[in-house]
Each structure stands twice: as C-alpha cells, then as structure tokens.
Scaffold this motif. Structure first.
Motif, PDB file in Angstrom:
ATOM      1  N   ASP A 141      41.747  69.508  54.244  1.00  0.00           N
ATOM      2  CA  ASP A 141      40.886  69.875  53.111  1.00  0.00           C
ATOM      3  C   ASP A 141      41.673  69.991  51.816  1.00  0.00           C
ATOM      4  O   ASP A 141      41.274  69.455  50.768  1.00  0.00           O
ATOM      5  CB  ASP A 141      40.151  71.190  53.403  1.00  0.00           C
ATOM      6  CG  ASP A 141      39.087  71.023  54.470  1.00  0.00           C
ATOM      7  OD1 ASP A 141      38.718  69.868  54.761  1.00  0.00           O
ATOM      8  OD2 ASP A 141      38.623  72.046  55.021  1.00  0.00           O
ATOM      9  N   GLU A 142      42.819  70.693  51.881  1.00  0.00           N
ATOM     10  CA  GLU A 142      43.631  70.855  50.669  1.00  0.00           C
ATOM     11  C   GLU A 142      44.230  69.523  50.244  1.00  0.00           C
ATOM     12  O   GLU A 142      44.318  69.221  49.040  1.00  0.00           O
ATOM     13  CB  GLU A 142      44.744  71.875  50.909  1.00  0.00           C
ATOM     14  CG  GLU A 142      45.559  72.174  49.660  1.00  0.00           C
ATOM     15  CD  GLU A 142      46.686  73.169  49.898  1.00  0.00           C
ATOM     16  OE1 GLU A 142      47.483  73.375  48.957  1.00  0.00           O
ATOM     17  OE2 GLU A 142      46.771  73.730  51.018  1.00  0.00           O
ATOM     18  N   ALA A 143      44.631  68.717  51.220  1.00  0.00           N
ATOM     19  CA  ALA A 143      45.205  67.411  50.913  1.00  0.00           C
ATOM     20  C   ALA A 143      44.199  66.544  50.154  1.00  0.00           C
ATOM     21  O   ALA A 143      44.553  65.861  49.180  1.00  0.00           O
ATOM     22  CB  ALA A 143      45.632  66.710  52.197  1.00  0.00           C
ATOM     23  N   ARG A 148      42.251  64.043  45.081  1.00  0.00           N
ATOM     24  CA  ARG A 148      41.230  63.873  44.039  1.00  0.00           C
ATOM     25  C   ARG A 148      41.771  64.284  42.669  1.00  0.00           C
ATOM     26  O   ARG A 148      41.483  63.652  41.656  1.00  0.00           O
ATOM     27  CB  ARG A 148      40.005  64.715  44.389  1.00  0.00           C
ATOM     28  CG  ARG A 148      39.057  64.050  45.367  1.00  0.00           C
ATOM     29  CD  ARG A 148      37.870  64.942  45.628  1.00  0.00           C
ATOM     30  NE  ARG A 148      36.738  64.206  46.175  1.00  0.00           N
ATOM     31  CZ  ARG A 148      35.605  64.772  46.557  1.00  0.00           C
ATOM     32  NH1 ARG A 148      35.453  66.091  46.459  1.00  0.00           N
ATOM     33  NH2 ARG A 148      34.621  64.040  47.030  1.00  0.00           N
ATOM     34  N   ALA A 149      42.582  65.349  42.670  1.00  0.00           N
ATOM     35  CA  ALA A 149      43.089  65.871  41.396  1.00  0.00           C
ATOM     36  C   ALA A 149      44.086  64.919  40.746  1.00  0.00           C
ATOM     37  O   ALA A 149      44.071  64.723  39.523  1.00  0.00           O
ATOM     38  CB  ALA A 149      43.726  67.237  41.616  1.00  0.00           C
ATOM     39  N   ILE A 150      44.969  64.313  41.543  1.00  0.00           N
ATOM     40  CA  ILE A 150      45.998  63.443  40.966  1.00  0.00           C
ATOM     41  C   ILE A 150      45.508  62.009  40.826  1.00  0.00           C
ATOM     42  O   ILE A 150      46.097  61.213  40.088  1.00  0.00           O
ATOM     43  CB  ILE A 150      47.311  63.480  41.780  1.00  0.00           C
ATOM     44  CG1 ILE A 150      47.100  62.957  43.209  1.00  0.00           C
ATOM     45  CG2 ILE A 150      47.901  64.865  41.789  1.00  0.00           C
ATOM     46  CD1 ILE A 150      48.381  62.913  44.039  1.00  0.00           C
ATOM     47  N   GLU A 171      43.840  54.070  49.381  1.00  0.00           N
ATOM     48  CA  GLU A 171      43.516  53.412  48.115  1.00  0.00           C
ATOM     49  C   GLU A 171      42.365  54.099  47.393  1.00  0.00           C
ATOM     50  O   GLU A 171      42.278  54.087  46.171  1.00  0.00           O
ATOM     51  CB  GLU A 171      43.177  51.945  48.358  1.00  0.00           C
ATOM     52  CG  GLU A 171      44.322  51.116  48.923  1.00  0.00           C
ATOM     53  CD  GLU A 171      45.397  50.837  47.898  1.00  0.00           C
ATOM     54  OE1 GLU A 171      45.181  51.110  46.708  1.00  0.00           O
ATOM     55  OE2 GLU A 171      46.478  50.336  48.304  1.00  0.00           O
ATOM     56  N   ALA A 172      41.445  54.684  48.181  1.00  0.00           N
ATOM     57  CA  ALA A 172      40.261  55.323  47.603  1.00  0.00           C
ATOM     58  C   ALA A 172      39.833  56.485  48.487  1.00  0.00           C
ATOM     59  O   ALA A 172      40.356  56.679  49.593  1.00  0.00           O
ATOM     60  CB  ALA A 172      39.127  54.311  47.474  1.00  0.00           C
ATOM     61  N   GLU A 173      38.876  57.275  47.999  1.00  0.00           N
ATOM     62  CA  GLU A 173      38.423  58.467  48.740  1.00  0.00           C
ATOM     63  C   GLU A 173      37.983  58.134  50.156  1.00  0.00           C
ATOM     64  O   GLU A 173      38.275  58.879  51.093  1.00  0.00           O
ATOM     65  CB  GLU A 173      37.278  59.152  47.986  1.00  0.00           C
ATOM     66  CG  GLU A 173      37.713  59.876  46.726  1.00  0.00           C
ATOM     67  CD  GLU A 173      36.603  60.752  46.148  1.00  0.00           C
ATOM     68  OE1 GLU A 173      35.612  60.991  46.874  1.00  0.00           O
ATOM     69  OE2 GLU A 173      36.732  61.188  44.988  1.00  0.00           O
ATOM     70  N   GLU A 174      37.280  57.026  50.310  1.00  0.00           N
ATOM     71  CA  GLU A 174      36.752  56.686  51.634  1.00  0.00           C
ATOM     72  C   GLU A 174      37.848  56.324  52.640  1.00  0.00           C
ATOM     73  O   GLU A 174      37.606  56.295  53.848  1.00  0.00           O
ATOM     74  CB  GLU A 174      35.741  55.541  51.532  1.00  0.00           C
ATOM     75  CG  GLU A 174      36.263  54.278  50.888  1.00  0.00           C
ATOM     76  CD  GLU A 174      35.994  54.224  49.403  1.00  0.00           C
ATOM     77  OE1 GLU A 174      35.901  53.091  48.869  1.00  0.00           O
ATOM     78  OE2 GLU A 174      35.888  55.292  48.761  1.00  0.00           O
ATOM     79  N   ASP A 175      39.049  56.035  52.148  1.00  0.00           N
ATOM     80  CA  ASP A 175      40.163  55.704  53.042  1.00  0.00           C
ATOM     81  C   ASP A 175      40.976  56.927  53.452  1.00  0.00           C
ATOM     82  O   ASP A 175      41.820  56.837  54.347  1.00  0.00           O
ATOM     83  CB  ASP A 175      41.126  54.724  52.343  1.00  0.00           C
ATOM     84  CG  ASP A 175      40.437  53.483  51.841  1.00  0.00           C
ATOM     85  OD1 ASP A 175      39.516  53.013  52.524  1.00  0.00           O
ATOM     86  OD2 ASP A 175      40.821  52.988  50.757  1.00  0.00           O
ATOM     87  N   PHE A 176      40.734  58.060  52.791  1.00  0.00           N
ATOM     88  CA  PHE A 176      41.681  59.163  52.884  1.00  0.00           C
ATOM     89  C   PHE A 176      41.769  59.779  54.274  1.00  0.00           C
ATOM     90  O   PHE A 176      42.862  59.985  54.799  1.00  0.00           O
ATOM     91  CB  PHE A 176      41.347  60.253  51.860  1.00  0.00           C
ATOM     92  CG  PHE A 176      42.398  61.332  51.814  1.00  0.00           C
ATOM     93  CD1 PHE A 176      43.571  61.135  51.107  1.00  0.00           C
ATOM     94  CD2 PHE A 176      42.230  62.517  52.510  1.00  0.00           C
ATOM     95  CE1 PHE A 176      44.562  62.102  51.083  1.00  0.00           C
ATOM     96  CE2 PHE A 176      43.210  63.492  52.491  1.00  0.00           C
ATOM     97  CZ  PHE A 176      44.384  63.282  51.771  1.00  0.00           C
ATOM     98  N   GLU A 199      51.259  62.620  47.688  1.00  0.00           N
ATOM     99  CA  GLU A 199      51.782  62.382  46.355  1.00  0.00           C
ATOM    100  C   GLU A 199      51.157  61.123  45.757  1.00  0.00           C
ATOM    101  O   GLU A 199      50.644  60.251  46.459  1.00  0.00           O
ATOM    102  CB  GLU A 199      53.304  62.269  46.356  1.00  0.00           C
ATOM    103  CG  GLU A 199      53.877  61.130  47.154  1.00  0.00           C
ATOM    104  CD  GLU A 199      55.401  61.164  47.194  1.00  0.00           C
ATOM    105  OE1 GLU A 199      55.988  62.258  47.054  1.00  0.00           O
ATOM    106  OE2 GLU A 199      56.004  60.095  47.379  1.00  0.00           O
ATOM    107  N   LYS A 200      51.208  61.049  44.465  1.00  0.00           N
ATOM    108  CA  LYS A 200      50.642  59.934  43.721  1.00  0.00           C
ATOM    109  C   LYS A 200      51.414  58.652  44.017  1.00  0.00           C
ATOM    110  O   LYS A 200      52.640  58.667  44.124  1.00  0.00           O
ATOM    111  CB  LYS A 200      50.706  60.232  42.217  1.00  0.00           C
ATOM    112  CG  LYS A 200      50.165  59.139  41.317  1.00  0.00           C
ATOM    113  CD  LYS A 200      48.663  59.020  41.398  1.00  0.00           C
ATOM    114  CE  LYS A 200      48.132  57.982  40.397  1.00  0.00           C
ATOM    115  NZ  LYS A 200      46.689  57.746  40.576  1.00  0.00           N
ATOM    116  N   VAL A 201      50.702  57.547  44.189  1.00  0.00           N
ATOM    117  CA  VAL A 201      51.355  56.249  44.310  1.00  0.00           C
ATOM    118  C   VAL A 201      51.740  55.769  42.910  1.00  0.00           C
ATOM    119  O   VAL A 201      50.889  55.681  42.022  1.00  0.00           O
ATOM    120  CB  VAL A 201      50.430  55.211  44.982  1.00  0.00           C
ATOM    121  CG1 VAL A 201      51.044  53.813  44.901  1.00  0.00           C
ATOM    122  CG2 VAL A 201      50.179  55.587  46.438  1.00  0.00           C
TER     123      VAL A 201
END
Length: 454
Positions: A141-143, A148-150, A171-176, A199-201
């Motif tokens: 959940d936190e991940a 989403r934030a970064i 790559e996107a929310e649905e992949d997370f 971390e951000k790519v």
C-alpha cells in the motif's frame, strides 16, 4: 604481515588474484568444488583444498568449510573475490573471529552499504544526491502511494543482493501490483530477503561508477569513472573507462561525491560507488559495491594501478602509497564479457566442453580467463567464461582493437556471445557513445525483428 591467502572464489577472478599474489611473494590456497577439480585456479595456487560438492551451497558458499580450510592450511587472510561471499557481512565477521584478515572493508560497512535502502538513507545524510523514492523498505500500500507521488515509471528494487535480480519496472499504475509481487518473490528466492523499495526511473540514463581506493588512515582516492550502461536485462555486458561523454564538471562533482561518500561511511578497501546520470546536469547515487568488481580491469588499464595489490596492501594495514595528483588517465579501455550462452535462445546459458580455444593478443590487449583447450564448463556457476579488454590512446583505437581481438578469439564447443559483441562494436550509436541502460535490449529486439537473431 600477510604471507598466505586463501582465495574464497573460482574462475578468472581466482586466477587474477593468484597472479598478483605471486608478484607480491604471497603464497595462495585455492578452494574448489568437485566440479572444479581440473580448474585453472586449482593448478596455479600454491596449495588447493576440495571443500565440497558442485553446488555453490556445498562449496563456495559454505562458510564453515572455507574457514576450516583457511585455518588448516595456515593462512593469514581470505580474499573473497566478487560474488559468492564477497559482500556477506556475517562471513567477514567470522573471518576476523578466526583470527584471519578479511581482504575487504569492515563487516559493519558491508552490512550498511549492502542494504540498499539503508545505504540510500546514509547517502542522504552524507549529502550525496539520491534517486527520488521511498525512504526504505515499503509494503504494497505504501509502495503504491510512493509510486503515485513520484510518478511512473518506477523501479521496485530488492534491498539485498544485486546482479539485476529482484528488480522490476512498473510503467504505469496498472502494472504496479504485478511488478511489486514479482520483485519480492524473486528477491526472496535469490537473497532470502523479500524487502523492496521504490524509486523513480531515470529515463535515458547512463550507469556510471567511480572506482575508489581507501586505506585505514583516512586516505581516499578515485581512479576515475567507468561507463557500464551497456546492459542486457540489468546485466552488464560491455564496460568502458572513462565515460566518453561525461562533461568535466559532472566528472569532478561525481568523483568528489564518491570520495565524500566513502569517507562518510569509514570505508577502507577497494570499492565502487554507482551513479545514474541523466545525460544532462543531474546524477544520483544508486549503490555501493564493497568488493572488487568484474570490470576493475579497465580502471587498471587506464591508470596502470593493480587494484588487487592495493586491496591486499590496505587489508595488511599498509598506508596507501598513492596520491590523487599522481593518478593519470592513460587513454581509453573497453571490456567485453564473453559468456557461454546461446544468443538465439534468448541468451540461455550453455555450459559444455571447450573443444578449441584461441585467445587474442597484441599491444593493448588483455584476456582474463580460467578456461583452456579441453576444459569442461560446469553447469553450476555463472556463464561468464572470459573477459577481453583493450586499451588505446583514444576510444576509437580501443574499439578497433576490440574488433580485432574478437576476430581472433575462437571458442569452439559451446555457443557464445562473441559474434553478438562483434556486431555491437560496429553499431553507429555505440561508436558515437549515444547509448543508455536501455540501448542493448532495444538493439536485441531490432536484431530479432530483422531476423538476425532467430
């Protein structure tokens, strides 16, 4: 004073260490598994001890058997090489508890920097730039909230281990969710630790690492940087030094930050700080490797400094006999990793019998290997069988020498990636230095699409 070293490794790095020890007048003890009874490092060492069966957990990862071999053969120190137990703090502590010298940094430093989440926190404290992301290991959940934030794409990365395992890109929310669960499962299998962070790519980034030397007396030096951006699925295949397109002001800032980071953690051995550079003005700390690296050879070629010798001297509590102003960059060097693998089968490992071997040579050509004519490559270990390194006054000269070396290199009996690397050495974007960490995967896909790889 170190007079006899047990080498807790195998293959070309074990041979590499033995050669330097011979120069220094130090005796060596090789350990080997039953699968490596005919290995070159066994034949080159002063003594050799079989410590178990062919699997790594029966031999090269068996701490008790390694320590017993060191004590029974009267060794003063243990050199772990790279891989296996080289970044295991528990092993480093056991070595010291047995009254032996661990040729590497202090166990506490290995532990601190081996935990990637903790290392990132430490670098923030040291004032070294880090990639935006979670402040340590995070549950799902936190991940997801951090991602989403970064902003996507994001990288889910194991806090332990390395070699590209336990890493997945969403790559996107649905992949997370799928990427997160897969990364954790792979990390659990590979390292026994399923902790991951986010971390951000950094898009179109170059993987740059700075080679460091640090002794027990506060002396920290850098041996310039290496460009390790040519990777296939996060595994390095070609490295070069220095980076051909790194602006001097970025080089100076990056090497200064690497030295600062090493001082901050109290580092005292050979080591490497890895950065991601965005190709413009920003770079970020990725991780620290608290050991000698596979690609240390190219740093040796451009500086003329034997890193294994320096590592042994530092472990023996000798003060560094070098000064930063004495370290010069002597041209350009490139390393190609030669693997026993089937390129047409998605680079699957292919161990087997070496029916014929011809190694390249000439001015500015170096080969580090432990294979020979008639050698049987065991199926239990890494598929890398050879490193080919070239050095020239310019990058183009080093590339031309590498092409010639790969033409001369013949490895018969097992599939290998020599031809693939030879083609890569002729690619216009590579020659221009216009590549990032995603270049090789795109190049491979292009070769598949046009039928070159079938």
């Amino acid at each position: 004073m170190i007079e006899r070293i047990l080498i807790a490794n195998r293959g070309e790095i074990a041979v590499r260490i033995i050669r330097t020890c011979k120069e220094m007048g130090i005796e060596t003890v090789a350990i080997y598994s039953t699968a490596d009874k005919d290995a070159l490092h066994v034949q080159y060492a002063t003594k050799a001890v079989c410590i178990g069966g062919p699997r790594s957990d029966e031999s090269y990862l068996n701490m008790q058997r390694i320590l017993s071999a060191a004590c029974l053969t009267g060794c003063d120190a243990i050199h772990p090489g790279f891989g296996f137990l080289s970044e295991n703090p528990a092993f480093a502590r056991l070595v010291e508890q047995c009254g032996l010298i661990f040729i590497g940094p202090d166990a506490d430093v290995i532990e601190m920097m081996g935990n990637k989440a903790r290392a990132k926190e430490t670098m923030i404290e040291a004032g070294v730039p880090v990639i935006p992301g979670s402040r340590g290991v995070v549950e799902l959940d936190e991940a997801f909230q951090v991602a989403r934030a970064i902003g996507f794409p994001v990288l889910i990365k194991a806090r332990s281990g390395g070699g590209g395992r336990g890493m997945r890109v969403a790559e996107a929310e649905e992949d997370f969710i799928d990427a997160y669960t897969t990364a954790r499962a792979e990390a659990r299998t590979a390292f026994g630790d399923d902790g991951v962070y986010v971390e951000k790519v950094v898009q179109s980034a170059k993987h740059i690492e700075v080679q460091l030397l640090a002794d027990h007396y506060g002396n920290v030096l850098h041996l310039f940087e290496r460009d390790c951006s040519l990777q296939r699925r996060n595994q390095k295949i070609v490295e070069e030094a220095p980076c051909c397109c790194l602006p001097e002001k970025i080089r100076e800032a990056m090497t200064a930050d690497a030295v600062k980071a090493s001082r901050y953690v109290g580092y005292n051995s050979v080591g490497t700080i890895e950065f991601l550079w965005d190709g413009a003005e920003r770079y970020y700390f990725m991780e620290m490797n608290t050991r000698i690296q596979v690609e240390h050879t190219i740093s040796e070629m451009i500086t003329g400094i034997d890193l294994i010798k320096q590592q042994i001297r530092i472990a023996d509590k000798k003060k560094c006999n070098l000064k930063q102003e004495d370290i010069r960059c002597l041209g350009h060097a490139i390393e190609c990793r030669i693997n026993a693998e089937d390129v047409s089968a998605d680079f699957a490992p292919r161990p087997g019998h070496i029916s014929f071997l011809n190694l390249p040579g000439g001015r500015g050509v170096r080969v580090d290997t432990a294979i020979y004519n008639g050698y049987d490559i065991p199926p239990y270990y890494d598929s890398m069988i050879l490193k080919c390194i070239t050095n020239g006054e310019s990058r183009l000269e080093a590339i031309k020498k590498m092409r010639i070396a790969l033409e001369e290199l013949i490895v018969e009996g097992v599939p290998n990636n020599v031809e693939f690397l030879y083609v890569l050495m002729h690619e216009p974007e590579f020659i221009k230095g216009r590549f990032d960490t995603g270049y090789v995967d795109t190049f491979v896909q292009e070769l598949k699409d046009n039928g070159t790889i079938v």
